[in-house]
Structure formats: structure tokens, C-alpha cells
Scaffold this motif. Structure first.
Motif, mmCIF file in Angstrom:
data_model
loop_
_atom_site.group_PDB
_atom_site.id
_atom_site.type_symbol
_atom_site.label_atom_id
_atom_site.label_comp_id
_atom_site.label_asym_id
_atom_site.label_seq_id
_atom_site.Cartn_x
_atom_site.Cartn_y
_atom_site.Cartn_z
ATOM 1 N N GLU A 108 -14.117 11.407 4.085
ATOM 2 C CA GLU A 108 -13.303 10.225 3.761
ATOM 3 C C GLU A 108 -13.453 9.178 4.845
ATOM 4 O OE1 GLU A 108 -9.276 12.134 3.455
ATOM 5 O OE2 GLU A 108 -9.256 10.769 1.750
ATOM 6 N N SER B 71 1.793 14.440 -5.027
ATOM 7 C CA SER B 71 2.688 14.549 -3.877
ATOM 8 C C SER B 71 3.292 15.943 -3.855
ATOM 9 C CB SER B 71 3.790 13.515 -3.971
ATOM 10 O OG SER B 71 4.798 13.999 -4.809
ATOM 11 N N TYR C 77 -15.277 2.571 3.118
ATOM 12 C CA TYR C 77 -15.569 1.132 3.032
ATOM 13 C C TYR C 77 -17.063 0.863 3.118
ATOM 14 C CZ TYR C 77 -10.571 0.524 4.039
ATOM 15 O OH TYR C 77 -9.213 0.564 4.012
ATOM 16 N N GLN D 104 -10.137 11.256 7.362
ATOM 17 C CA GLN D 104 -10.854 10.121 7.964
ATOM 18 C C GLN D 104 -10.667 10.018 9.472
ATOM 19 O OE1 GLN D 104 -8.881 6.227 7.022
ATOM 20 N NE2 GLN D 104 -8.412 7.311 5.129
ATOM 21 N N VAL E 9 -15.609 6.690 5.499
ATOM 22 C CA VAL E 9 -16.897 6.399 6.130
ATOM 23 C C VAL E 9 -17.094 4.883 6.146
ATOM 24 C CG1 VAL E 9 -19.378 6.755 6.051
ATOM 25 C CG2 VAL E 9 -17.802 8.557 5.290
ATOM 26 N N ILE F 238 9.280 9.773 -7.082
ATOM 27 C CA ILE F 238 7.873 10.134 -7.093
ATOM 28 C C ILE F 238 7.489 10.850 -8.388
ATOM 29 C CG2 ILE F 238 8.151 12.388 -5.974
ATOM 30 C CD1 ILE F 238 5.347 9.882 -5.249
ATOM 31 N N ASN G 230 -4.103 11.683 -6.549
ATOM 32 C CA ASN G 230 -3.320 12.334 -5.489
ATOM 33 C C ASN G 230 -2.002 12.852 -6.040
ATOM 34 O OD1 ASN G 230 -4.797 11.601 -2.827
ATOM 35 N ND2 ASN G 230 -4.774 9.700 -4.026
ATOM 36 N N ILE H 111 5.217 5.338 -0.747
ATOM 37 C CA ILE H 111 5.167 6.718 -1.266
ATOM 38 C C ILE H 111 6.179 7.631 -0.545
ATOM 39 C CG2 ILE H 111 3.708 8.803 -1.366
ATOM 40 C CD1 ILE H 111 3.137 7.066 -3.698
ATOM 41 N N PRO I 191 -11.319 0.546 -1.995
ATOM 42 C CA PRO I 191 -10.676 0.736 -3.303
ATOM 43 C C PRO I 191 -10.603 -0.626 -3.999
ATOM 44 C CG PRO I 191 -9.406 1.791 -1.554
ATOM 45 C CD PRO I 191 -10.417 0.941 -0.884
ATOM 46 N N ASP J 279 -7.104 17.502 0.259
ATOM 47 C CA ASP J 279 -7.200 16.169 0.864
ATOM 48 C C ASP J 279 -6.877 16.261 2.356
ATOM 49 O OD1 ASP J 279 -7.463 13.461 0.982
ATOM 50 O OD2 ASP J 279 -5.798 12.991 -0.362
ATOM 51 N N ASP J 280 -7.333 15.298 3.078
ATOM 52 C CA ASP J 280 -6.964 15.157 4.506
ATOM 53 C C ASP J 280 -7.203 16.437 5.303
ATOM 54 O OD1 ASP J 280 -6.095 12.751 3.537
ATOM 55 O OD2 ASP J 280 -3.974 13.254 3.585
ATOM 56 N N TYR K 129 0.832 -1.201 0.000
ATOM 57 C CA TYR K 129 0.000 0.000 0.000
ATOM 58 C C TYR K 129 0.864 1.247 0.000
ATOM 59 C CZ TYR K 129 -3.936 -2.999 0.310
ATOM 60 O OH TYR K 129 -4.882 -3.922 -0.009
ATOM 61 N N PRO K 130 0.299 2.362 -0.484
ATOM 62 C CA PRO K 130 1.134 3.555 -0.696
ATOM 63 C C PRO K 130 1.833 4.093 0.546
ATOM 64 C CG PRO K 130 -1.195 4.044 -1.104
ATOM 65 C CD PRO K 130 -1.064 2.571 -1.006
ATOM 66 N N GLU L 55 -5.820 15.908 -6.062
ATOM 67 C CA GLU L 55 -5.921 16.042 -4.606
ATOM 68 C C GLU L 55 -4.594 16.539 -4.055
ATOM 69 O OE1 GLU L 55 -7.450 12.630 -2.582
ATOM 70 O OE2 GLU L 55 -9.279 12.557 -3.801
HETATM 71 P P1 C2E Z 1 -5.723 9.483 0.789
HETATM 72 O O1 C2E Z 1 -5.580 10.253 -0.457
HETATM 73 O O2 C2E Z 1 -6.291 10.181 1.953
HETATM 74 O O3 C2E Z 1 -6.523 8.188 0.417
HETATM 75 C C1 C2E Z 1 -7.500 7.604 1.219
HETATM 76 C C2 C2E Z 1 -6.951 6.440 1.936
HETATM 77 O O4 C2E Z 1 -7.938 5.968 2.835
HETATM 78 C C3 C2E Z 1 -6.687 5.260 1.016
HETATM 79 O O5 C2E Z 1 -5.603 4.563 1.556
HETATM 80 C C4 C2E Z 1 -7.917 4.422 1.167
HETATM 81 O O6 C2E Z 1 -7.744 3.063 0.904
HETATM 82 C C5 C2E Z 1 -8.230 4.633 2.605
HETATM 83 N N1 C2E Z 1 -9.655 4.441 2.868
HETATM 84 C C6 C2E Z 1 -10.702 4.665 2.052
HETATM 85 N N2 C2E Z 1 -11.883 4.379 2.679
HETATM 86 C C7 C2E Z 1 -11.563 3.966 3.911
HETATM 87 C C8 C2E Z 1 -12.346 3.538 5.045
HETATM 88 O O7 C2E Z 1 -13.550 3.492 5.041
HETATM 89 N N3 C2E Z 1 -11.639 3.240 6.179
HETATM 90 C C9 C2E Z 1 -10.303 3.297 6.227
HETATM 91 N N4 C2E Z 1 -9.684 2.958 7.360
HETATM 92 N N5 C2E Z 1 -9.532 3.684 5.177
HETATM 93 C C10 C2E Z 1 -10.165 4.024 4.035
HETATM 94 P P2 C2E Z 1 -4.422 4.113 0.694
HETATM 95 O O8 C2E Z 1 -4.898 3.640 -0.601
HETATM 96 O O9 C2E Z 1 -3.624 3.218 1.539
HETATM 97 O O10 C2E Z 1 -3.635 5.426 0.430
HETATM 98 C C11 C2E Z 1 -3.018 6.098 1.440
HETATM 99 C C12 C2E Z 1 -2.483 7.405 0.986
HETATM 100 O O11 C2E Z 1 -1.452 7.285 0.034
HETATM 101 C C13 C2E Z 1 -3.519 8.268 0.293
HETATM 102 O O12 C2E Z 1 -4.312 8.914 1.228
HETATM 103 C C14 C2E Z 1 -2.660 9.236 -0.486
HETATM 104 O O13 C2E Z 1 -2.226 10.295 0.325
HETATM 105 C C15 C2E Z 1 -1.475 8.393 -0.822
HETATM 106 N N6 C2E Z 1 -1.594 7.943 -2.232
HETATM 107 C C16 C2E Z 1 -2.356 6.960 -2.733
HETATM 108 N N7 C2E Z 1 -2.176 6.892 -4.075
HETATM 109 C C17 C2E Z 1 -1.293 7.862 -4.393
HETATM 110 C C18 C2E Z 1 -0.738 8.324 -5.611
HETATM 111 O O14 C2E Z 1 -1.025 7.820 -6.710
HETATM 112 N N8 C2E Z 1 0.142 9.372 -5.562
HETATM 113 C C19 C2E Z 1 0.441 9.974 -4.383
HETATM 114 N N9 C2E Z 1 1.295 10.982 -4.393
HETATM 115 N N10 C2E Z 1 -0.079 9.586 -3.220
HETATM 116 C C20 C2E Z 1 -0.940 8.537 -3.221
#
Ligand code: C2E
Ligand code: MG
Ligand code: MG
Length: 767
Positions: A716, A599, A738, A683, A718, A566, A597, A557, A743, A659-660, A552-553, A629
Motif C-alpha cells: 500500500e 470496520s 499514488y 504504507q 507506493v 458505522i 473496508n 470513520i 483514489p 489490511d494494514d 476523508y474517512p 479488507e
Molecule cells: P486503508 O484501507 O489502509 O486505505 C488506504 C489509505 O491510504 C487511503 O486513505 C488511501 O487514500 C491512502 N493512500 C493510497 N495510496 C497512497 C499513497 O501512495 N500515499 C499515501 N500517503 N496514502 C495513500 P483514505 O482514503 O483516507 O482512507 C483511510 C482509511 O479509512 C482506510 O485505510 C480505511 O481503513 C478507512 N476507510 C476508507 N473507506 C472506508 C470504508 O468504506 N469503510 C471503513 N470501515 N473504513 C474505510
């Protein structure tokens, strides 16, 4: 003549166990054995019942082995009795003492059975010739004296005697060489010299055969006149197999003889060359090691029909002895090698390092040169051992050893002290700076990752440097101060802990991952709070790691950001997301927005807007279906630059969301200056929205203030009906989490889109 296998061997040893062991070893060869338990008994036995050979122990109470040998050799009746001394000592001086007492040969305990056989057989054969010669000399003398024989008969006898004299000289010469010489090249040269000198051959040469079967002459003696050069270049042009007789000898592993050189059609190519040099007969005798031909011993004589049965038999035996000596040398070399080298890496061991250092110091002292000692220690080698296993640790050490050796000049010594410690001796340096340069070279090499069992590891090391004479004048002091220098971290690089090692490993495999196409995107839909319809989706990167599975990212990342990876990675995500979204639209699905997203590192790129525009053009996606984002901190860091970039992005027609939101500055006041469209509530607030009063209040405030600023709000993470209800009640616009969908891969999202799947909506209720 004594028949070889019926020979009687006297075993002299004070230890009953040794006597019976030797007896047992000799039995299968068909010898008769008798024993004596002391020097005195041995002398009495020899006088009474002379054996054909004596195996004589050196250390015995009473008369010892040296004295027995001396007495027997002083007596003309027993002088020709061959003696093999047996001793537990393996030093040169005791060997020499034995040989000078008159013993023919020497064996060191514990006795090797095969070696015993060869030595015994050899000496018996020599004695046989010696006895025969003595007898015939006697006969000849009688014949001459009596003048009763025919002249012809006398002549024949004379020739026979000469010939036996020759054979005896060769055999005893070679035998002495085999006993004395412990070096291949020297043994070969001596063999050639002795055969030519005592055997009246025109030319003798030995060629070695390599693993590919190619022959190279390596020693010769006699009348050559460029003949071997001709052979060498002929082999180079036509291959060894074109030397037909040589090929035959090597293939069949038997001697090949040609008694009339110019009459042999297989030698046509060589007729003239041979005649010019007076070669008329030729014998080729293969040298065999471990049942494999490793060379040939080739002899040329100026007479035709030179190689008769007796001659061939002798030369065959002689080559067998040389072959045996070769095996023995190999065994000895191996033992020597093991004593002085580290088995794992093949580098010199501590012992050899010490020898070399002392030698190098002597040289430096004499030439007033400088000398450097580097003490190299791998950082956190233990971690590799612990986490990947000892086999991987071994592999790592091997690669490091090879790498260190590659960094050195010829003549420098790289040794392994054990564990993960290596020492380098830099001989005759021109300046003190040399040592520093070499250490930099090593450190630079170390920045390249090593692949160990599929894991890419970046190994760092600490290097301590000590210089002669400045830091010490003897080996011990120099080594100590180099080691100390390492601890003082004089030239030390980074300190590494397990985390850092893991990080570096990750960074290395990340580099390859892009090319290897190990990344993929998952898509998480977001839905309208009121209608439940899918309104968009967020592209989330995943890494299908070859050994660690789906990553996972959050795991990679941050590493990608630190290493600039990146940038290409981010571009890949953008392109892939746009391409996918366009594909869905082309497939006739309802057009929705895809969020990608960015960076911080990407956002700082001067030409970000251009890159986005180019990708949109490439993929044909309408800009309004792309959303970027950003986090609050990204735009707040360089406000001016951020506004410029955001304006450019907006001009293209691409939307931007924050975001966030809630975990950073949370400064809506500021955000109102930025051209953005959405706020995504982090979230961490959503998570506790129904249990934590503060979080609930913050969420409510964010939603209403964002609305005041004309921004839409997305929640985010939910996960539950309760959270959804709360957000719905407080007029959050959209949600992602979820509760509706995790995802998912593109194929699965496609199904949701096709089915126009909606979130079930119920009337929000107050909690
Ligand atoms: P983010 O942009 O805030 O993405 C949302 C994260 O929350 C995602 O984690 C997603 O899987 C997770 N999520 C969604 N719904 C739920 C839920 O109901 N409960 C919980 N506990 N989690 C949920 P993910 O995929 O692990 O990504 C984590 C972070 O990594 C992302 O946060 C984003 O900041 C970064 N990221 C992901 N893809 C990319 C990308 O392509 N490029 C860049 N630069 N950053 C990325
Ligand atoms: Mg996001
Ligand atoms: Mg987020």
C-alpha cells in the motif's frame, strides 16, 4: 373663547436653558410663551397678565412649584388656570404632591415634545370649556333673574349648558384617567365607565384590533344585555369586515357616526337588537397607535341625532388622548421590560430574578413549601463563541433559553444571569426530588443537538441544585450554594473540551449525512507488479460535507464507529461498491475485484455473511469480484468468532484480505489458520522502505513468509519509482499507491479501465 393656538403659556423655571428649550418646543404649535425665573415672579406675572396655562418647575429656590400651585388654586380668580408641573423626579409621591397641590398634570424631565403638546392641548381645551361654562352660567342666571327672555330661549340655553357640563365632565374625567392610569385594560374600562356615567350614553365599549385586523371587545360599560356577545359571535362567523361601519372607521381611520340606527341599511342586521336595547344613534371612533388602527371606541345613545359636530369633535379629541395614552403606556412597558428582562433571550434578568426569588421564598415560608434553585452553566460556551462567532453564540443562548422555558411548569422562573449562566426557580415543590427530576429533564433535552447557523451543536451543561430551606434560607445563600453545587459537579454531566465539541458536532451531522446522501466512494486501482495491469480496486469512502468540503474517512470513520452509525454506513458502502462494479461489468469492461473496508463494529455483526449475500444478490455481482479488507486486530480480538465469520464469508465465495499488515500483531503464524487471500503491507513500511533498513528487512520478510503461507502480498502507499522497484525486486505481487493513481471518482476510474491503462514497468534494479 380663547382660540387654542393663540393661547399664552407661562413657563416658570429657574434654569434659563430649560425656559428657552420649552419655548422652542411650544413655538411650532403656535402658542405665545412668556417666562418667569422664580416662583415669586410667576405669581406676579399671573396677577398682572394672566396666561392660559402654566408650565411650572417644581424645584426652584425661594417659593417652589408646589407652593406656587397651592397659592394659585386657593385664589378664585386664578383657580381655573391649568398647571402642568415639571420635574426631574419620577416617583409617585412627588407626582401625588403636585396633583394634590392642585396641578392638573405632571410631566417628567427630560420632556418629550409630543407628550408636551398633547398635555398642553388637552388642558387648554378643558379650560376653554370651563371658561365657556362659567360665562354661560352667568348669562343664564341673569336671564332667569331678569325674566326678560323668552322661555324657549332659556330652555335652549339650559340644554346647551347641560351639554357642556356633560362634555366637560367627560373630558376632565378622561384626562384625569390618562394621567393616573398606567395599564391598558384599566384605562379602557375607566374610559367606558366615565363616558357612560358622565356622558349619558347607553353603552360604550372598546374593542382591540389585532395584527390580522380582527376585532375583539375588551372593555365596556352601560346597558349591554348580551349585545357585545352577539357582536363577538357575529365577528367569529363573518369576520370583522362584515361590520360595515366598523370596517369603514378602521380603514379610513376617521370616526363614523350613525344618527338614526334603524334607518341605516348598513346596520339592518342589528336593527332589532339595537331597538330592544334602546340604541338609536351610534358613533365609532378609531384608536390609532403609530398611525395604525389598534381599536375602536364605540358609543350608543338613546336619542336620535345625538352626535352633532361639537360632540364628534370632543369624542375625537378624547380618542386621540386615549391613543396617546396607549402609546405612552407602550413606551413605559418597554422601558420596564428592558429593566427587568434580558434583551437577547427575553428571559427575566438578574434584577427580576432577585425579586421573584424573594417573593417565592416568602410564599414557601408561609406555606411551608419547598423551593428549588437550579444554577445552569453551559459547558464550553466560549468555544462556540470563539469558533463560530458571537452571532452564533447569541443564537445558541436564545435556543437554550427557549428550551429551558419549555422544560418548566407555568409559574417557574427561568432567568439569565448573563453570559452562559441561567437560573431556574422551582416554586412550591412537593418533594426535593422535583428539582432533581427537572434537572434530568433539562439534561435530557440537552442531548438533542441544536442547529446554529447550519452547524449542529450538542451543548452540554452543568447544573447545580440548592433547596430551600435545606441549603439556604435567603436568596443570596441559595444562589451561592446552587452555584457551588455546580462546581462540586454534584449534578454535572460531561466535561467538554473543544475536541469533544467538534466530535459531537460531527456525530450529529453524520446522522443526517446518510439520509442526505452526502457520502460517495472514490476508487483506487491496484496493479500487478510485473504486468502493470489493473487487477482490482479499493473503494474508499468520502463525505461531501455541506460546509466543510470533501472529508476523508480518518476524520469521520472513528466517530461513526463509536456511535454505531458505522453499521448503516458500512452497508451503504458495500452496496454502492458492488453496484458500481456490476455496472462496469455490464458496460463491458474487464471484470476485476473490488475491495471494501470493513470496520470492527461491522465484523462483529452476527449476520454479516447474510448481509453480504443479500447485497450481492441485490446488485447481481458475482461474489468472486468482491473482496473484504479486515485488519489484523479485528480478527485477533475474538479468534473463534472471527474464524466462524470468515468461514461463512469464504463459503459465499467472497475473498478476504488483511489490511494494514505490519502495524498490529504481525503474527503470520496465527494468520495461517484464517481463510484469507491477501496481505496488504501497511504504507508506513512502504514509505521508508528505501531509506530505513529495518523497514526494508521487515517488508522483505513479510513478503516471503506470506508467500510461504500461500498468500498474495499487496503493497500500500507506493509513491515513488524507488519504492516500486524495491517491491518488485522482492516479489511483491501487487501494489496500490499514488505512484500509479490516487483514489479517484468512479468516472475517472472508468476511463482507466476503458483505456486498459497499465503501470509502466521497468526491470527492477538493486539499490
Ligand atoms: P486503508 O484501507 O489502509 O486505505 C488506504 C489509505 O491510504 C487511503 O486513505 C488511501 O487514500 C491512502 N493512500 C493510497 N495510496 C497512497 C499513497 O501512495 N500515499 C499515501 N500517503 N496514502 C495513500 P483514505 O482514503 O483516507 O482512507 C483511510 C482509511 O479509512 C482506510 O485505510 C480505511 O481503513 C478507512 N476507510 C476508507 N473507506 C472506508 C470504508 O468504506 N469503510 C471503513 N470501515 N473504513 C474505510
Ligand atoms: Mg483498506
Ligand atoms: Mg491500509
Amino acid at each position: 373663547m380663547t382660540l387654542l393656538h393663540k393661547a399664552t403659556i407661562l413657563i416658570v423655571d429657574d434654569e434659563p436653558k430649560n425656559r428657552s428649550l420649552l419655548g422652542a418646543m411650544l413655538k411650532p404649535e403656535g402658542y405665545r410663551t412668556i417666562t418667569a425665573s422664580s416662583g415669586e415672579e410667576a405669581l406676579a406675572t399671573v396677577a398682572e397678565n394672566p396666561p392660559d396655562l402654566i408650565l411650572l418647575d417644581v424645584m426652584m429656590p425661594g417659593i417652589d412649584g408646589y407652593h406656587v400651585a397651592t397659592q394659585l388654586k386657593a385664589n378664585s380668580a386664578t383657580r381655573n388656570l391649568p398647571i402642568i408641573m415639571l420635574s426631574a423626579l419620577d416617583d409617585r409621591s412627588s407626582k401625588l404632591a403636585g396633583l394634590s397641590a392642585g396641578a392638573e398634570d405632571f410631566l417628567t424631565k427630560p420632556i418629550d415634545r409630543a407628550e408636551l403638546w398633547v398635555r398642553v392641548r388637552n388642558l387648554l381645551r378643558l379650560k376653554e370649556y370651563g371658561d365657556f361654562l362659567a360665562e354661560h352660567n352667568q348669562l343664564l342666571k341673569q336671564a332667569v333673574r331678569g325674566q326678560s327672555e323668552e322661555i324657549m330661549e332659556r330652555k335652549r340655553a339650559e340644554i346647551q349648558i347641560n351639554r357642556l357640563n356633560r362634555l366637560y365632565a367627560i373630558l376632565s374625567g378622561i384626562n384625569a384617567a390618562v394621567v393616573r392610569i398606567r395599564n391598558r385594560q384599566e384605562l379602557f374600562s375607566e374610559t367606558c365607565r366615565i363616558t357612560v356615567e358622565h356622558g349619558h350614553f347607553k353603552l360604550a365599549w372598546i374593542g382591540s384590533v389585532d395584527a390580522q385586523g380582527e376585532l375583539t371587545p375588551i372593555a365596556w360599560s352601560g346597558f349591554n344585555e348580551g349585545y357585545l356577545d352577539k357582536i363577538t359571535s357575529y365577528i367569529k362567523d363573518n369576520g370583522t369586515n362584515s361590520l360595515l361601519l366598523v370596517a369603514q372607521a378602521l380603514q379610513k381611520k376617521t370616526p363614523v357616526v350613525c344618527n338614526n340606527f334603524t334607518a341605516n341599511p348598513k346596520l339592518t342586521h342589528w336593527h332589532i337588537e339595537a331597538l330592544q336595547r334602546g340604541y338609536r344613534s351610534m358613533g365609532i371612533f378609531p384608536l390609532i397607535e403609530d398611525d395604525q388602527p389598534v381599536g375602536i371606541f364605540t358609543l350608543y345613545a338613546s336619542e336620535q341625532n345625538f352626535f352633532d359636530m361639537e360632540e364628534i369633535k370632543l369624542l375625537t379629541e378624547l380618542t386621540a388622548n386615549i391613543s396617546y395614552a396607549l402609546e405612552y403606556i407602550k413606551k413605559e412597558e418597554k422601558l420596564n421590560y428592558l429593566a427587568y428582562h434580558d434583551v437577547l433571550t427575553g428571559l427575566p434578568s438578574r434584577t427580576l430574578l432577585h425579586d421573584r426569588l424573594i417573593q417565592a421564598l416568602t410564599n414557601s415560608h408561609r406555606h411551608k413549601d419547598k423551593l428549588g434553585v437550579l444554577f445552569i452553566d453551559l459547558d464550553n460556551f466560549k468555544n462556540v463563541n470563539d469558533s463560530l462567532g458571537h452571532h452564533a453564540g447569541d443564537m445558541l443562548l436564545k435556543q437554550v433559553a427557549a428550551m429551558l422555558s419549555a422544560c418548566m411548569r407555568e409559574g417557574d422562573t427561568v432567568a439569565r444571569l448573563g453570559g452562559d449562566e441561567f437560573v431556574v426557580i422551582l416554586d412550591s415543590m412537593t418533594s426535593e426530588n422535583d428539582a432533581w427530576m427537572v434537572s434530568q429533564k433539562i439534561l435530557k433535552f440537552m442531548t438533542e443537538p441544536l442547529t446554529i447557523e447550519g452547524h449542529e451543536l450538542l451543548v452540554t451543561c452543568s447544573i447545580g441544585i440548592a433547596l430551600y430551606p435545606k441549603d439556604g434560607e435567603d436568596a443570596k445563600t441559595l444562589l451561592q450554594s446552587a452555584d457551588g453545587g455546580r462546581n462540586n459537579a454534584q449534578f454535572c454531566t460531561s466535561e467538554m473540551n473543544a475536541k469533544a465539541l467538534e466530535r459531537l458536532t460531527l456525530e450529529n451531522s453524520l446522522r443526517q449525512a446518510i439520509n442526505r446522501q452526502e457520502f460517495l466512494l472514490h476508487y483506487q486501482p491496484r496493479v500487478n507488479m510485473v504486468s502493470g495491469e489493473i487487477t482490482g480496486m479499493e473503494a474508499l469512502i468520502r463525505w461531501q460535507h455541506p460546509t466543510q468540503g470533501l472529508l476523508y474517512p480518518t476524520k469521520f470513520i472513528p466517530v461513526a464507529e463509536e456511535s454505531d452509525l458505522i453499521v448503516p454506513l458500512g452497508e451503504w458502502v458495500l452496496r454502492t461498491a458492488c453496484k458500481q462494479n456490476k455496472a462496469w461489468q455490464l458496460a463491458g469492461l474487464k471484470p476485476i475485484c473490488i475491495a471494501v473496508n470493513l470496520s470492527a463494529r461491522q465484523f462483529k455483526q452476527q449476520d454479516l455473511a447474510e448481509i453480504i449475500a443479500r447485497i450481492l444478490k441485490e446488485t447481481g455481482l458475482d461474489p468472486r469480484y468482491l473482496e473484504l479488507e479486515l485488519t489484523e486486530s479485528m480478527v485477533m480480538q475474538h479468534v473463534e468468532a472471527a474464524i466462524t465469520t470468515l468461514t461463512q464469508i469464504k463459503a459465499i465465495g467472497v475473498k478476504v484480505s488483511i489490511d494494514d499488515f505490519g502495524i498490529g500483531y504481525s503474527s503470520l503464524n496465527y494468520l495461517k489458520h484464517f481463510p484469507i487471500s491477501f496481505l496488504k503491507i501497511d504504507q508506513s513500511f512502504v514509505c521508508d522502505i528505501t531509506t530505513n533498513r529495518d523497514d526494508a528487512i521487515i517488508a522483505k520478510i513479510i513478503i516471503s513468509m506470506a508467500h510461504d503461507l500461500g498468500l498474495k502480498v499487496i503493497a500500500e502507499g507506493v509513491e515513488t519509482e524507488e519504492q516500486k522497484s524495491f517491491l518488485h525486486l522482492h516479489c511483491c505481487d501487487e501494489m496500490q499507491g499514488y505512484f500509479f493513481s490516487t483514489p479517484i471518482p468512479a468516472e475517472e476510474l472508468e476511463i482507466l479501465l476503458k483505456e486498459e491503462r497499465c503501470m509502466p514497468t521497468t526491470k527492477p534494479r538493486l539499490l
